[in-house]
Each structure stands twice: as structure tokens, then as C-alpha cells.
Scaffold this active site. Structure first.
Site, PDB file in Angstrom:
ATOM      1  N   TYR A   1      -1.750  -0.495  10.636  1.00 31.73           N
ATOM      2  CA  TYR A   1      -1.925  -1.097   9.209  1.00 31.73           C
ATOM      3  C   TYR A   1      -0.745  -0.575   8.589  1.00 31.73           C
ATOM      4  O   TYR A   1      -0.146  -1.601   7.913  1.00 31.73           O
ATOM      5  CB  TYR A   1      -3.107  -0.224   8.659  1.00 31.73           C
ATOM      6  CG  TYR A   1      -3.461  -0.459   6.986  1.00 31.73           C
ATOM      7  CD1 TYR A   1      -3.880  -1.849   6.842  1.00 31.73           C
ATOM      8  CD2 TYR A   1      -3.081   0.402   6.020  1.00 31.73           C
ATOM      9  CE1 TYR A   1      -3.940  -1.923   5.567  1.00 31.73           C
ATOM     10  CE2 TYR A   1      -3.268   0.120   4.865  1.00 31.73           C
ATOM     11  CZ  TYR A   1      -3.711  -0.943   4.451  1.00 31.73           C
ATOM     12  OH  TYR A   1      -3.917  -1.314   3.140  1.00 31.73           O
TER      13      TYR A   1
ATOM     14  N   SER B   1       0.871  -1.060  -0.063  1.00 28.61           N
ATOM     15  CA  SER B   1      -0.048   0.037   0.089  1.00 28.61           C
ATOM     16  C   SER B   1       0.985   1.005   0.230  1.00 28.61           C
ATOM     17  O   SER B   1       2.193   1.202   0.567  1.00 28.61           O
ATOM     18  CB  SER B   1      -0.601   0.032   1.359  1.00 28.61           C
ATOM     19  OG  SER B   1      -1.390   1.395   1.522  1.00 28.61           O
TER      20      SER B   1
HETATM   21  P1  NDP Z   1     -11.670  -5.580  -0.029  1.00 27.76           P
HETATM   22  O1  NDP Z   1     -12.033  -5.668   1.299  1.00 27.76           O
HETATM   23  O2  NDP Z   1     -12.519  -5.417  -1.220  1.00 27.76           O
HETATM   24  O3  NDP Z   1     -11.074  -7.111  -0.157  1.00 27.76           O
HETATM   25  C1  NDP Z   1     -10.065  -7.489   0.714  1.00 27.76           C
HETATM   26  C2  NDP Z   1     -10.231  -9.310   0.217  1.00 27.76           C
HETATM   27  O4  NDP Z   1      -9.391  -9.753   1.401  1.00 27.76           O
HETATM   28  C3  NDP Z   1     -11.449  -9.976   0.253  1.00 27.76           C
HETATM   29  O5  NDP Z   1     -11.461 -10.745  -1.044  1.00 27.76           O
HETATM   30  C4  NDP Z   1     -11.580 -10.789   1.629  1.00 27.76           C
HETATM   31  O6  NDP Z   1     -12.103 -11.954   1.241  1.00 27.76           O
HETATM   32  C5  NDP Z   1     -10.039 -11.135   1.672  1.00 27.76           C
HETATM   33  N1  NDP Z   1      -9.840 -11.527   3.081  1.00 27.76           N
HETATM   34  C6  NDP Z   1      -9.895 -11.002   4.124  1.00 27.76           C
HETATM   35  N2  NDP Z   1      -9.429 -11.493   5.209  1.00 27.76           N
HETATM   36  C7  NDP Z   1      -9.003 -12.696   4.707  1.00 27.76           C
HETATM   37  C8  NDP Z   1      -8.592 -13.929   5.489  1.00 27.76           C
HETATM   38  N3  NDP Z   1      -8.639 -13.942   6.610  1.00 27.76           N
HETATM   39  N4  NDP Z   1      -8.528 -14.968   4.595  1.00 27.76           N
HETATM   40  C9  NDP Z   1      -8.705 -14.864   3.228  1.00 27.76           C
HETATM   41  N5  NDP Z   1      -9.064 -13.728   2.590  1.00 27.76           N
HETATM   42  C10 NDP Z   1      -9.459 -12.541   3.276  1.00 27.76           C
HETATM   43  O7  NDP Z   1     -10.530  -4.621  -0.211  1.00 27.76           O
HETATM   44  P2  NDP Z   1      -9.369  -4.498  -1.367  1.00 27.76           P
HETATM   45  O8  NDP Z   1      -9.611  -5.173  -2.579  1.00 27.76           O
HETATM   46  O9  NDP Z   1      -9.134  -2.862  -1.192  1.00 27.76           O
HETATM   47  O10 NDP Z   1      -8.168  -4.891  -0.758  1.00 27.76           O
HETATM   48  C11 NDP Z   1      -7.113  -5.730  -1.304  1.00 27.76           C
HETATM   49  C12 NDP Z   1      -5.581  -5.562  -0.991  1.00 27.76           C
HETATM   50  O11 NDP Z   1      -5.320  -4.119  -1.136  1.00 27.76           O
HETATM   51  C13 NDP Z   1      -5.600  -5.445   0.740  1.00 27.76           C
HETATM   52  O12 NDP Z   1      -4.197  -6.174   0.769  1.00 27.76           O
HETATM   53  C14 NDP Z   1      -5.414  -4.100   1.015  1.00 27.76           C
HETATM   54  O13 NDP Z   1      -4.781  -3.809   2.202  1.00 27.76           O
HETATM   55  C15 NDP Z   1      -4.673  -3.396  -0.276  1.00 27.76           C
HETATM   56  N6  NDP Z   1      -4.935  -2.142  -0.502  1.00 27.76           N
HETATM   57  C16 NDP Z   1      -6.089  -1.561  -0.714  1.00 27.76           C
HETATM   58  C17 NDP Z   1      -6.214  -0.268  -0.907  1.00 27.76           C
HETATM   59  C18 NDP Z   1      -7.667   0.611  -1.146  1.00 27.76           C
HETATM   60  O14 NDP Z   1      -7.890   1.870  -0.889  1.00 27.76           O
HETATM   61  N7  NDP Z   1      -8.647  -0.215  -1.353  1.00 27.76           N
HETATM   62  C19 NDP Z   1      -5.149   0.811  -0.936  1.00 27.76           C
HETATM   63  C20 NDP Z   1      -3.930   0.040  -0.539  1.00 27.76           C
HETATM   64  C21 NDP Z   1      -3.646  -1.221  -0.531  1.00 27.76           C
HETATM   65  P3  NDP Z   1     -13.251 -12.836   2.193  1.00 27.76           P
HETATM   66  O15 NDP Z   1     -13.809 -11.651   3.267  1.00 27.76           O
HETATM   67  O16 NDP Z   1     -14.183 -13.487   1.391  1.00 27.76           O
HETATM   68  O17 NDP Z   1     -12.431 -13.687   2.930  1.00 27.76           O
END
Ligand code: NDP
Length: 245
Positions: free
Chosen positions: A156, A143
Site C-alpha cells: 500500500y 497518505s
Molecule cells: P472508502 O473505502 O470509503 O472510499 C474509497 C472510494 O474509492 C470509494 O468511493 C470506492 O467507490 C472508490 N473505488 C475503489 N475502487 C475503485 C475503482 N476500481 N474504481 C473507481 N472507484 C473505486 O475509503 P476512503 O474514503 O478512506 O479512501 C479515499 C482515499 O483516501 C483512498 O485513496 C485512500 O487510500 C486514501 N486514504 C485514506 C485514509 C483513511 O484512513 N481512510 C488514510 C490515508 C489515505 P466504489 O467502491 O463505489 O467504486
């Protein structure tokens, strides 16, 4: 020509947001995709969409990245079903922003478990296979909060700095192994990520936020760029920020 034809790509956190967009983009480029997350219904819907639209395989493996044996099974099952693993996208993550004074210790632990230990489990599960293949590409989603620390992002950011450190160390250690490593650092992207924040002070702060976030597809394009370079090219760091209007 599809640039990822016949490649096998595992994407964690594929049930929403950035992971979902990456899965679609890699399938669009010809990769067979393995969709991993806990919400298997959402993964199943995505698999159906991908298979209807692209001539690739899309399989669903329900897994929690905080559970080491789930992640080991994710890789083993992929090898059983699709024969190899070319790409592993460590994307699953949570961003439970809070102020330290509000002491959200359970959320700090959850972020360490998902964002750091989940990535470590992925490396543990997939690296031996890629080293044996003498080929592979690991993408770690960090990030901009892994480059800067903002008010309420302290813990975070600590987890995302850790992801960046892992990427940097892997790149150094693996540069002669055939395994490439890319650290992707998105700025704000419109996804479900902020919906899980519980700290009222942060929620209030976000109400005043005046900016246009990126789309998940913007990050998927950046990941696809890194993955489709010639095998002699190792794109180690990609930072993508939204433009302010
Ligand atoms: P979302 O919340 O849309 O997606 C997060 C994903 O992580 C979901 O598919 C969720 O699936 C999965 N997840 C969470 N916990 C678990 C777990 N214990 N086991 C398996 N899967 C898990 O957020 P984003 O798409 O935005 O996030 C994706 C990545 O991008 C993250 O690492 C985030 O930190 C990073 N990021 C995002 C930014 C933003 O502004 N959106 C900026 C910078 C980085 P499920 O709940 O079905 O398990």
C-alpha cells in the site's frame, strides 16, 4: 462569496468516505460536481442530497478507475455536460493491508491498478484539457503511508509513495502551465477503507489499535483550503494526522 462558484470538479471515489465529503464541501463552496465511482446508486443518492442542499449541478458518471476508457469517458462526458474541467480529485483508492509473508498477490495487483494506474489514467484523461485551458487543479490523495512505511503497509505504501512521486513530478513540470497540483496525505480517517482488509494477522493487529481517527470532513476541509487559494498560490503538499488523546 462562494469561492468555487461555477467551477467544475470531478471527484473519483465519491461514493463513500473522503471522496463523498470532498464532493459535498466543494458543492458547498459553489462548484458543480461530477461524482465518479462504481457504485452508482450511492452516487445518485449523493447527487440528490447535494442538489437539494446547494444551488449547483451534481452529475453521476459510473466509472471504474482501473479501466482507462471509463476514465477517458469521465472527462469527455463532463466536458460535454458542463463545458470544462477545473478540478480533478484523484481520490479513489484501496488499502488492502497485508504482511508480505502471507502473499496476497491479487490484492497487491489490485492496489497497483486502483491506486497507481487509476491516478495515471486520471492524469492522462484530464491534463490535455487543463493545459489547453491554461488553468486547472489536480488533487492527488496519497497518505501518511506515502511518507512512512508501517508493518503490513509495504505494498500500500509503495502505491502511495508512487502517488506522491507523481504529484512532485507534475508540480515541477506544470508550474508554468497554469495547472496547480496538490498532494494530500491523510492519516487514519474513519471510512470504509479498512473493511476490505482480508489478512487475518492485520485484522487481529487492528483490534488492539487504540486511537481516534479523523473524520472525512477534516480531509475535505484541507482539500478545500488548497483549492481556494489565489491562482498564484500552489499548495503542493498537505499532511493531516489525528491528534492522539
Ligand atoms: P472508502 O473505502 O470509503 O472510499 C474509497 C472510494 O474509492 C470509494 O468511493 C470506492 O467507490 C472508490 N473505488 C475503489 N475502487 C475503485 C475503482 N476500481 N474504481 C473507481 N472507484 C473505486 O475509503 P476512503 O474514503 O478512506 O479512501 C479515499 C482515499 O483516501 C483512498 O485513496 C485512500 O487510500 C486514501 N486514504 C485514506 C485514509 C483513511 O484512513 N481512510 C488514510 C490515508 C489515505 P466504489 O467502491 O463505489 O467504486
Amino acid at each position: 462569496m462562494d469561492q468555487l462558484t461555477n467551477k467544475v470538479a470531478i471527484i473519483t471515489g465519491a461514493s463513500s468516505g473522503i471522496g463523498k465529503a470532498i464532493a459535498k464541501e466543494l458543492a458547498n463552496k459553489g462548484a458543480n460536481v461530477v461524482l465518479a465511482a462504481r457504485r452508482s446508486e450511492k452516487l445518485q443518492q449523493l447527487a440528490t442530497t447535494i442538489q437539494e442542499k446547494y444551488a449547483v449541478k451534481a452529475i453521476v458518471i459510473e466509472s471504474d478507475v482501473t479501466n482507462r476508457s471509463d476514465v477517458e469517458n469521465l472527462v469527455q462526458q463532463t466536458k460535454k455536460d458542463l463545458g470544462r474541467v477545473d478540478i480533478y480529485v484523484n481520490n479513489a483508492g484501496v488499502m488492502l493491508l497485508s504482511f508480505l509473508k502471507n502473499d496476497h498477490i491479487d490484492e497487491w495487483e489490485q492496489m497497483v491498478d486502483v491506486n497507481i494506474k487509476g491516478v495515471l489514467y486520471g492524469i492522462h484523461a484530464v491534463l490535455p484539457t487543463m493545459i489547453e485551458q491554461e488553468a486547472g487543479h489536480i488533487v492527488n490523495v496519497s497518505s501518511v503511508a506515502g511518507h512512512e512505511v508501517f508493518p503490513s503497509s509495504t505494498v500500500y505504501s509503495a502505491t502511495k509513495y508512487a502517488v506522491k512521486a507523481l504529484s512532485m513530478g507534475m508540480e515541477k513540470e506544470l508550474s508554468r502551465s497554469g495547472v496547480r497540483v496538490t498532494n494530500v496525505s491523510p492519516g487514519a480517517v474513519e471510512t470504509e477503507l479498512t473493511e476490505h482488509i482480508t489478512d487475518g494477522d492485520v485484522i487481529d493487529m487492528f483490534k488492539d489499535r487504540n486511537m481516534t481517527p479523523l473524520e472525512s470532513d477534516d480531509i475535505a476541509s484541507a482539500v478545500a483550503y488548497a483549492l481556494t487559494q489565489p491562482e498564484t498560490v500552489n499548495v503542493n503538499e498537505v499532511i493531516v494526522r489525528p491528534m492522539h488523546k
